[in-house]
Write a protein that holds these residues in place. Structure first.
Motif, PDB file in Angstrom:
ATOM      1  N   SER A 275       0.801  -1.234   0.000  1.00 34.24           N
ATOM      2  CA  SER A 275       0.000   0.000   0.000  1.00 34.24           C
ATOM      3  C   SER A 275       0.836   1.288   0.000  1.00 34.24           C
ATOM      4  N   PRO A 276       1.918   1.394   0.775  1.00 38.84           N
ATOM      5  CA  PRO A 276       2.713   2.636   0.713  1.00 38.84           C
ATOM      6  C   PRO A 276       3.332   2.858  -0.674  1.00 38.84           C
ATOM      7  N   LEU A 277       3.855   1.780  -1.257  1.00 40.53           N
ATOM      8  CA  LEU A 277       4.478   1.878  -2.579  1.00 40.53           C
ATOM      9  C   LEU A 277       3.445   2.252  -3.642  1.00 40.53           C
ATOM     10  N   LEU A 278       2.275   1.622  -3.589  1.00 43.19           N
ATOM     11  CA  LEU A 278       1.218   1.910  -4.562  1.00 43.19           C
ATOM     12  C   LEU A 278       0.750   3.356  -4.453  1.00 43.19           C
ATOM     13  N   SER A 279       0.645   3.846  -3.240  1.00 41.85           N
ATOM     14  CA  SER A 279       0.213   5.235  -3.034  1.00 41.85           C
ATOM     15  C   SER A 279       1.211   6.215  -3.642  1.00 41.85           C
ATOM     16  N   ARG A 280       2.495   5.968  -3.393  1.00 38.80           N
ATOM     17  CA  ARG A 280       3.519   6.889  -3.914  1.00 38.80           C
ATOM     18  C   ARG A 280       3.626   6.816  -5.431  1.00 38.80           C
ATOM     19  N   PHE A 281       3.586   5.595  -5.977  1.00 36.92           N
ATOM     20  CA  PHE A 281       3.751   5.425  -7.424  1.00 36.92           C
ATOM     21  C   PHE A 281       2.529   5.933  -8.192  1.00 36.92           C
ATOM     22  N   THR A 282       1.339   5.671  -7.646  1.00 39.33           N
ATOM     23  CA  THR A 282       0.107   6.020  -8.358  1.00 39.33           C
ATOM     24  C   THR A 282      -0.228   7.498  -8.233  1.00 39.33           C
ATOM     25  N   PHE A 283      -0.108   8.041  -7.007  1.00 37.74           N
ATOM     26  CA  PHE A 283      -0.544   9.422  -6.753  1.00 37.74           C
ATOM     27  C   PHE A 283       0.604  10.378  -6.403  1.00 37.74           C
ATOM     28  N   ASP A 284       1.831   9.834  -6.339  1.00 41.60           N
ATOM     29  CA  ASP A 284       3.001  10.649  -6.009  1.00 41.60           C
ATOM     30  C   ASP A 284       2.900  11.262  -4.608  1.00 41.60           C
ATOM     31  N   THR A 285       2.258  10.529  -3.687  1.00 46.49           N
ATOM     32  CA  THR A 285       2.100  10.969  -2.302  1.00 46.49           C
ATOM     33  C   THR A 285       1.782   9.760  -1.433  1.00 46.49           C
ATOM     34  N   ASP A 286       2.048   9.876  -0.107  1.00 47.82           N
ATOM     35  CA  ASP A 286       1.708   8.792   0.840  1.00 47.82           C
ATOM     36  C   ASP A 286       0.289   8.914   1.370  1.00 47.82           C
ATOM     37  N   ALA A 287      -0.428   9.916   0.929  1.00 43.42           N
ATOM     38  CA  ALA A 287      -1.752  10.202   1.498  1.00 43.42           C
ATOM     39  C   ALA A 287      -2.776   9.099   1.255  1.00 43.42           C
ATOM     40  N   TYR A 288      -2.541   8.261   0.253  1.00 40.16           N
ATOM     41  CA  TYR A 288      -3.535   7.234  -0.098  1.00 40.16           C
ATOM     42  C   TYR A 288      -3.158   5.842   0.413  1.00 40.16           C
ATOM     43  N   THR A 289      -2.179   5.763   1.317  1.00 40.53           N
ATOM     44  CA  THR A 289      -1.750   4.461   1.843  1.00 40.53           C
ATOM     45  C   THR A 289      -2.900   3.717   2.520  1.00 40.53           C
ATOM     46  N   GLN A 290      -3.637   4.410   3.398  1.00 39.36           N
ATOM     47  CA  GLN A 290      -4.779   3.790   4.084  1.00 39.36           C
ATOM     48  C   GLN A 290      -5.835   3.311   3.094  1.00 39.36           C
ATOM     49  N   SER A 291      -6.044   4.073   2.033  1.00 35.93           N
ATOM     50  CA  SER A 291      -7.042   3.699   1.020  1.00 35.93           C
ATOM     51  C   SER A 291      -6.671   2.371   0.368  1.00 35.93           C
ATOM     52  N   PHE A 292      -5.393   2.203   0.052  1.00 36.63           N
ATOM     53  CA  PHE A 292      -4.968   0.947  -0.577  1.00 36.63           C
ATOM     54  C   PHE A 292      -5.039  -0.224   0.407  1.00 36.63           C
ATOM     55  N   ILE A 293      -4.838   0.042   1.693  1.00 33.25           N
ATOM     56  CA  ILE A 293      -5.011  -1.018   2.701  1.00 33.25           C
ATOM     57  C   ILE A 293      -6.454  -1.512   2.705  1.00 33.25           C
ATOM     58  N   TRP A 294      -7.403  -0.570   2.677  1.00 35.25           N
ATOM     59  CA  TRP A 294      -8.816  -0.941   2.636  1.00 35.25           C
ATOM     60  C   TRP A 294      -9.178  -1.696   1.354  1.00 35.25           C
ATOM     61  N   LEU A 295      -8.459  -1.415   0.270  1.00 34.63           N
ATOM     62  CA  LEU A 295      -8.732  -2.116  -0.990  1.00 34.63           C
ATOM     63  C   LEU A 295      -8.421  -3.610  -0.892  1.00 34.63           C
ATOM     64  N   GLY A 296      -7.693  -4.009   0.153  1.00 37.87           N
ATOM     65  CA  GLY A 296      -7.456  -5.435   0.383  1.00 37.87           C
ATOM     66  C   GLY A 296      -8.765  -6.211   0.501  1.00 37.87           C
ATOM     67  N   LEU A 297      -9.791  -5.569   1.097  1.00 39.64           N
ATOM     68  CA  LEU A 297     -11.115  -6.208   1.186  1.00 39.64           C
ATOM     69  C   LEU A 297     -11.692  -6.466  -0.199  1.00 39.64           C
ATOM     70  N   ALA A 298     -11.549  -5.491  -1.098  1.00 37.09           N
ATOM     71  CA  ALA A 298     -12.069  -5.648  -2.460  1.00 37.09           C
ATOM     72  C   ALA A 298     -11.339  -6.770  -3.190  1.00 37.09           C
ATOM     73  N   VAL A 299     -10.027  -6.920  -2.938  1.00 35.17           N
ATOM     74  CA  VAL A 299      -9.272  -8.019  -3.542  1.00 35.17           C
ATOM     75  C   VAL A 299      -9.867  -9.358  -3.121  1.00 35.17           C
TER      76      VAL A 299
END
Length: 493
Positions: free
Chosen positions: A111-135
């Motif tokens: 999630s931290p890597l995806l947030s930085r690579f996708t949005f160029d910021t760490d602000a979306y780290t929690q969002s990607f963690i929650w996406l684990g449920l969708a996976v």
């Protein structure tokens, strides 16, 4: 002659978007996109795509392609009345729980890597963690849908998708309205949950024989399924990775708004027009897998599918070319006008895709995993190169032109491969029809550059009419619409 007509009718009924369920699915997709674009604008479309792409990538990377390889095994055994059908289903269900948990964990870890690579910021780290449920939901849903597809329970399959999408839409609209951009993440997760719920309900109705199997036995007996699935999974991962990289490249080079325009254009090509291919694959793949050892049956099956796909897609392509500005405004809003060029160029390639797609499934049905993997890596590398170069030099129109070039090359290469590898040759009389459909689409594309509006739209409307009449006449010869309608009404009575 009558058996041939019934065969074409079977393909058309499974493929057609005229059935109530498919029409409603299209409307749900359109409404969701329209609401997203109207309430959140191009930025909302971009953020939604930037969440969805890595979600699809992680899901596919960890599910080992079991949703496709299981369909092949289940449909083959079911066609032969094999007693092992339900044991294969039990193996699939056990394996998917493991891959689903692994996928959710991987999403959390990255999630931290995806947030930085996708949005160029760490602000979306929690969002990607929650996406684990969708996976997790996605993987479990795909396994249940694979069971329905393999057992040819197409009505249940359609209903599961429909009900999941419909309830997801009911939740999505208020989330977008009240929470704005913050509503995108919960909307994705909840929609995934609803699709799994209804897939599970309908799969449970058809799998009445429950076989208990240990994790060890599942891995041991499921090796052939996993082996083919891994090859298919790698191919899907490569495709999703390329789509993700292109989206991120557009965002880096053109900004978030440009990424939103690109995402909207790709949705039109892959979702609205692509629904035809999705509808076809639901019935086509298990039918082709069931006859994969019989060359004559393969030629007949592929010809029927390509014939119907081509004649269905041609009027749609011409319609989208003609009225792309109106269609984009209806589906999204006037803000998405920059998408027009991408859609017009890219959609012409769908005519080539209709044929190469039908032939390409031979490789999957044959279980030739090495060849499938090689072609997938090669094709997707070409797609990435063409899209990046196209956007860098010509913007969104360059991406559309890159897609047209890609689908043309894809058709030529796949045609060559299946001929030399499997001795497959399309039935006589197909290519004259194919060439006529291409010429109609190219004429429509050329007409869009006419400056005089009255003259331009007179030609475009005429071409739509000609393509519709041409498709109807040829389909009626093969299908016999009158007898098809009578069959449908008899079943209803």
């Amino acid at each position: 002659m009558e058996s041939d007509k019934q065969s074409y009718q079977s393909v058309l009924k499974a493929t057609s978007l005229f059935g109530g369920v498919q029409v409603i699915c299209i409307l749900i997709t359109i409404i969701r996109s329209k609401v997203l674009a109207s309430l959140l604008g191009p930025e909302g479309v971009a953020i939604s795509n930037l969440f969805t792409r890595p979600l699809q990538l992680i899901t596919t990377a960890t599910q080992l392609g079991l949703d496709k390889s299981a369909v092949k095994d289940i449909s083959f055994q079911y066609e032969k009345d094999d007693v092992d059908t339900f044991r294969t289903i039990a193996i699939l269900q056990r394996l998917v729980w493991i891959t689903g948990l692994a996928g959710a964990l991987l999403m959390v870890l990255f999630s931290p890597l995806l947030s930085r690579f996708t949005f160029d910021t760490d602000a979306y780290t929690q969002s990607f963690i929650w996406l684990g449920l969708a996976v997790m939901f996605n993987q479990l849903a795909m396994s249940q849908l694979a069971i329905l597809q393999g057992l040819r329970k197409l009505e249940f399959l359609a209903k599961a998708n429909l009900l999941g999408a419909f309830l997801g839409l009911l939740v999505t609209i208020p989330l977008y309205f009240y929470f704005g951009l913050n509503g995108i993440l919960p909307a994705i997760i909840i929609t995934s949950g609803f699709v799994f719920l209804f897939a599970y309900i309908y799969a449970k109705r058809v799998v009445r024989s429950h076989i208990k199997i240990s994790t060890k036995d599942a891995f041991t007996e499921g090796k052939p399924m996993v082996k083919l699935g891994l090859a298919l999974s790698v191919s899907s991962i490569v495709g999703l990775l390329v789509a993700y990289l292109i989206l991120v490249f557009v965002r880096y080079e053109g900004g978030t708004l440009e990424a939103g325009f690109y995402g909207a254009g790709i949705v039109i090509l892959n979702t609205y027009v692509g629904l035809i291919f999705n509808a076809m694959s639901t019935d086509y793949y298990p039918r082709l897998a069931a006859v994969c050892d019989d060359l004559k049956a393969i030629i007949k099956t592929v010809f029927e599918q390509a014939f119907i796909a081509l004649l269905l897609i041609t009027p749609i392509v011409i319609g989208f070319i003609a009225f792309a500005p109106i269609v984009i405004e209806i589906l999204y809003s006037g803000e998405f006008e920059p998408t027009i060029g991408l859609v017009r160029w890219g959609i012409v390639g769908m005519v080539f895709k209709a044929v190469s797609w039908s032939m390409g499934y031979i490789i999957i049905a044959k279980g030739d995993s090495k060849l499938f993997m090689k072609t997938t890596v090669g094709f997707n590398s070409l797609l990435l190169l063409l899209n990046i170069l196209g956007y860098h030099y010509f913007g969104l129109v360059g991406i559309g032109a890159g897609l047209l070039i890609y689908f043309t090359i894809h058709f030529i290469v796949v045609k060559t491969i299946v001929f030399y590898k499997y001795d497959f040759k399309m039935s006589a009389g197909f290519y004259p029809i194919f060439i006529k459909c291409i010429l109609l689409c190219m004429a429509a594309f050329g007409a869009t550059y006419i400056q005089n509006l009255l003259f331009k739209y007179s030609i475009l409307v005429a071409l739509i009419g000609i393509s519709c009449l041409y498709s109807f006449r040829l389909l009626d010869k093969k299908v016999g619409f009158k007898s098809l309608i009578n069959t449908i009404f008899k079943k209803k009575k």
